[in-house]
Design a protein around this motif. Structure first.
Motif, mmCIF file in Angstrom:
data_model
loop_
_atom_site.group_PDB
_atom_site.id
_atom_site.type_symbol
_atom_site.label_atom_id
_atom_site.label_comp_id
_atom_site.label_asym_id
_atom_site.label_seq_id
_atom_site.Cartn_x
_atom_site.Cartn_y
_atom_site.Cartn_z
ATOM 1 N N GLN A 147 0.845 -1.194 0.000
ATOM 2 C CA GLN A 147 0.000 0.000 0.000
ATOM 3 C C GLN A 147 0.888 1.255 0.000
ATOM 4 O OE1 GLN A 147 -2.053 -1.515 3.591
ATOM 5 N NE2 GLN A 147 -3.992 -1.153 2.494
ATOM 6 N N ASN A 148 0.274 2.392 -0.259
ATOM 7 C CA ASN A 148 1.036 3.640 -0.427
ATOM 8 C C ASN A 148 2.104 3.453 -1.510
ATOM 9 O OD1 ASN A 148 -0.539 4.617 1.630
ATOM 10 N ND2 ASN A 148 1.071 4.550 3.186
ATOM 11 N N LEU A 149 1.641 3.229 -2.728
ATOM 12 C CA LEU A 149 2.521 2.876 -3.853
ATOM 13 C C LEU A 149 3.178 4.122 -4.449
ATOM 14 C CD1 LEU A 149 0.063 0.357 -5.568
ATOM 15 C CD2 LEU A 149 1.907 -0.186 -3.973
ATOM 16 N N ASP A 150 4.035 4.752 -3.659
ATOM 17 C CA ASP A 150 4.627 6.012 -4.111
ATOM 18 C C ASP A 150 5.568 5.832 -5.293
ATOM 19 O OD1 ASP A 150 6.395 4.611 -2.455
ATOM 20 O OD2 ASP A 150 7.453 6.432 -1.858
ATOM 21 N N ARG A 151 6.326 4.726 -5.335
ATOM 22 C CA ARG A 151 7.304 4.530 -6.417
ATOM 23 C C ARG A 151 6.624 4.181 -7.742
ATOM 24 N NH1 ARG A 151 12.738 3.859 -4.818
ATOM 25 N NH2 ARG A 151 13.047 5.296 -3.071
ATOM 26 N N LEU A 152 5.524 3.463 -7.694
ATOM 27 C CA LEU A 152 4.855 3.045 -8.921
ATOM 28 C C LEU A 152 4.159 4.211 -9.620
ATOM 29 C CD1 LEU A 152 3.224 -0.396 -7.989
ATOM 30 C CD2 LEU A 152 5.282 0.038 -9.318
ATOM 31 N N THR A 153 3.803 5.228 -8.853
ATOM 32 C CA THR A 153 3.054 6.343 -9.438
ATOM 33 C C THR A 153 3.856 7.634 -9.480
ATOM 34 O OG1 THR A 153 2.110 6.851 -7.246
ATOM 35 C CG2 THR A 153 0.862 5.354 -8.661
ATOM 36 N N ALA A 154 5.131 7.594 -9.088
ATOM 37 C CA ALA A 154 5.950 8.809 -9.044
ATOM 38 C C ALA A 154 6.085 9.423 -10.430
ATOM 39 C CB ALA A 154 7.336 8.490 -8.476
ATOM 40 N N GLY A 155 5.775 10.722 -10.540
ATOM 41 C CA GLY A 155 5.922 11.451 -11.786
ATOM 42 C C GLY A 155 4.865 11.155 -12.820
ATOM 43 N N GLU A 156 3.825 10.398 -12.472
ATOM 44 C CA GLU A 156 2.770 10.038 -13.410
ATOM 45 C C GLU A 156 1.502 10.818 -13.105
ATOM 46 O OE1 GLU A 156 3.267 8.093 -15.919
ATOM 47 O OE2 GLU A 156 5.261 7.342 -15.365
ATOM 48 N N SER A 157 0.823 11.257 -14.146
ATOM 49 C CA SER A 157 -0.420 12.005 -13.951
ATOM 50 C C SER A 157 -1.592 11.099 -13.628
ATOM 51 C CB SER A 157 -0.739 12.823 -15.214
ATOM 52 O OG SER A 157 -0.850 11.963 -16.343
#
Length: 490
Positions: free
Chosen positions: A164-174
């Motif tokens: 959970q809290n998938l910060d790396r998978l969504t970093a820089g993505e809109s």
């Protein structure tokens, strides 16, 4: 000299370890390793990219007791120097934690065994706030709210690894939905290759079902072992420090014999040339592939060569296996034996490329071109004795025959060898054998037999050996029908 305790600062170390180099697919592979080691037969990856995004890896393995799970959640839970079970896919006791936290800030592991649930959680935000190694133990009310928890109860055993809290998978993505979806598509192909020997059953081995959102992953066999044109060379078996290593070379079919789907399976976007080399399997799990370990260069003539190397986990210390199980380097004792394999297979691969995988001896074929080796290198001359050329030149006067020979010499001297090599190296399929091939072969056959008497020995000999004459030999079925049609009208 005085001893003092100097433990690492938890927030700093864990935040640093997140950058150890895991991709989503390699992180998922590490978790699947643990599931397989726990004797799981069904492993399903569930991901939800909207609302509160998460990734859950659910298996039906043996599960863990509370004490076993607490130990497994400890960083460095296993000494890499300890002897492991022969089927164990683990190594450092770090994979579960480092791979998971490289993708998320909150890792929760829930296990069900002997009709009891237990669950622990590493939350990086809590660790940063407290400044210490604080692990959370979930209460029954917390466990009840875990996604897919009902699956474990229905199975009667198993484990869920929840990110959970998938910060790396969504970093820089809109768009989190698009970002996670695209990365899961890449992971799908990676896992289908890395675990293909588990997905496809082998002798004395049971099949493992691997799926993403309940969609089963197909096995991607890099050797195309079921293709009728794949060449299976003899095994080479040797021992290092009492442990057996099995080397199995394969020569893939020529590109002209592969469908677009088979070509994608064999090389994908990287192409055949970049995927040649050794494929190292540790306990049947693919860990590194597409390299000759500097024992040979990747070149055009060896691009169809792939070598499966099975190593046991007892030799991990010699292979310098990394934490991610995605890199390894063979020790000297192994390199010596692998070099012998390289020398054996490169010749076979080159012959397959040159002759398109034909099993007939080259000496039995009447070629359209002759390969000429001289002090300046290699050149290709048109075979003046080819039956189609003989049939044509026999109709010419002496002056016309000389002029025709001069035209052939011009064609020979302008042979586009460099351009041909470049195109063939790029894995572009040859168009020499397109849909119009039947018509072309019929025209050539009619020209060859037009002026040959029906009852002459030459005609009978040509009808018998037409399948050995280029380019008829490349299309035996079409050639057979042509010969039958000619005989029918005689």
């Amino acid at each position: 000299m005085k001893e003092i305790q100097n433990p690492p600062h938890a927030p700093s170390l864990l935040e640093s370890m997140r950058s150890i180099g895991y991709s989503l697919e390699s992180a998922l592979a590490d978790i699947i390793d643990n599931s397989i080691s726990a004797k799981a037969k069904r492993i399903n990856i569930e991901f939800r990219p909207t609302d509160a995004p998460y990734v859950a890896i659910i298996d039906d393995g043996d599960g863990m007791s509370k004490a076993a799970l607490e130990s497994a959640m400890r960083h460095g839970s296993t000494n890499p120097l300890q002897k492991r079970h022969g089927d164990d896919l683990g190594r450092y006791g770090l994979g579960l934690k480092t791979s998971s936290l490289s993708q998320c800030r909150r890792l929760t592991v829930i296990s069900f065994r002997d009709d009891k649930f237990c669950a622990y959680c590493w939350d990086l935000d809590v660790i940063v706030e407290r400044g210490s190694w604080v692990m959370l133990e979930l209460e029954p009310v917390d466990i009840a709210n875990i996604p897919h928890i009902e699956v474990l109860r229905s199975q009667g055993k198993g484990t869920i690894v929840l990110w959970q809290n998938l910060d790396r998978l969504t970093a820089g993505e809109s768009s989190a939905d698009s970002a996670i979806g695209q990365q899961m598509d890449q992971a799908r192909n990676h896992l289908s290759l890395v675990f293909h020997r588990f997905i496809s059953p082998e002798t004395t081995r049971s099949r493992i079902s691997l799926s993403i959102n309940q969609n089963a992953l197909p096995a991607i066999d890099p050797f195309l072992t079921d293709h009728k044109a794949t060449q299976h060379l003899d095994d080479d078996i040797f021992s290092v420090e009492g442990s057996k290593i099995v080397v199995k070379p394969f020569i893939l079919p020529h590109a002209s014999k592969l469908t677009p789907t088979e070509m994608a399976r064999a090389g994908g976007s990287d192409g055949l040339r970049n995927q040649q080399g050794f494929y190292i399997y540790r306990n049947r799990r693919l860990i590194i592939w597409g390299t000759w370990f500097r024992l040979a260069r990747k070149d055009e003539l060896s691009k169809l060569a792939r070598v499966r190397v099975d190593i046991p986990n007892s030799l991990d210390h010699l292979w310098t296996l990394d934490i991610k199980k995605s890199a390894a380097h063979p020790p000297e004792a192994v390199r010596i034996n692998l070099r012998r394999t390289v020398e054996r297979i490169r010749h076979v691969s080159g012959r397959t490329i040159i002759f398109r995988g034909r099993s007939a001896d080259r000496g039995d074929i009447t070629p359209g071109w002759n390969e000429i080796l001289d002090r300046d290198g290699v050149r290709f001359d048109i075979n003046r004795n080819h039956p189609s050329l003989n049939a044509f030149t026999n109709q010419l006067t002496k002056l016309e025959a000389a002029a025709f020979d001069a035209v052939l010499a011009v064609i020979e001297s302008s042979f586009p060898a460099d351009a041909l090599y470049s195109r063939m190296a790029s894995d572009i399929r040859s168009s020499f054998n397109g849909d119009e091939v039947t018509g072309r072969l019929k025209e050539m056959a009619e020209a060859i037999f037009a002026d040959i008497e029906r009852n002459s020995p030459l005609r009978k000999n040509l009808l018998t050996t037409l399948h050995l004459i280029e380019p008829f030999n490349l299309h035996p079925e079409v050639t057979r029908k042509i010969v039958e049609e000619i005989k029918k009208h005689e």
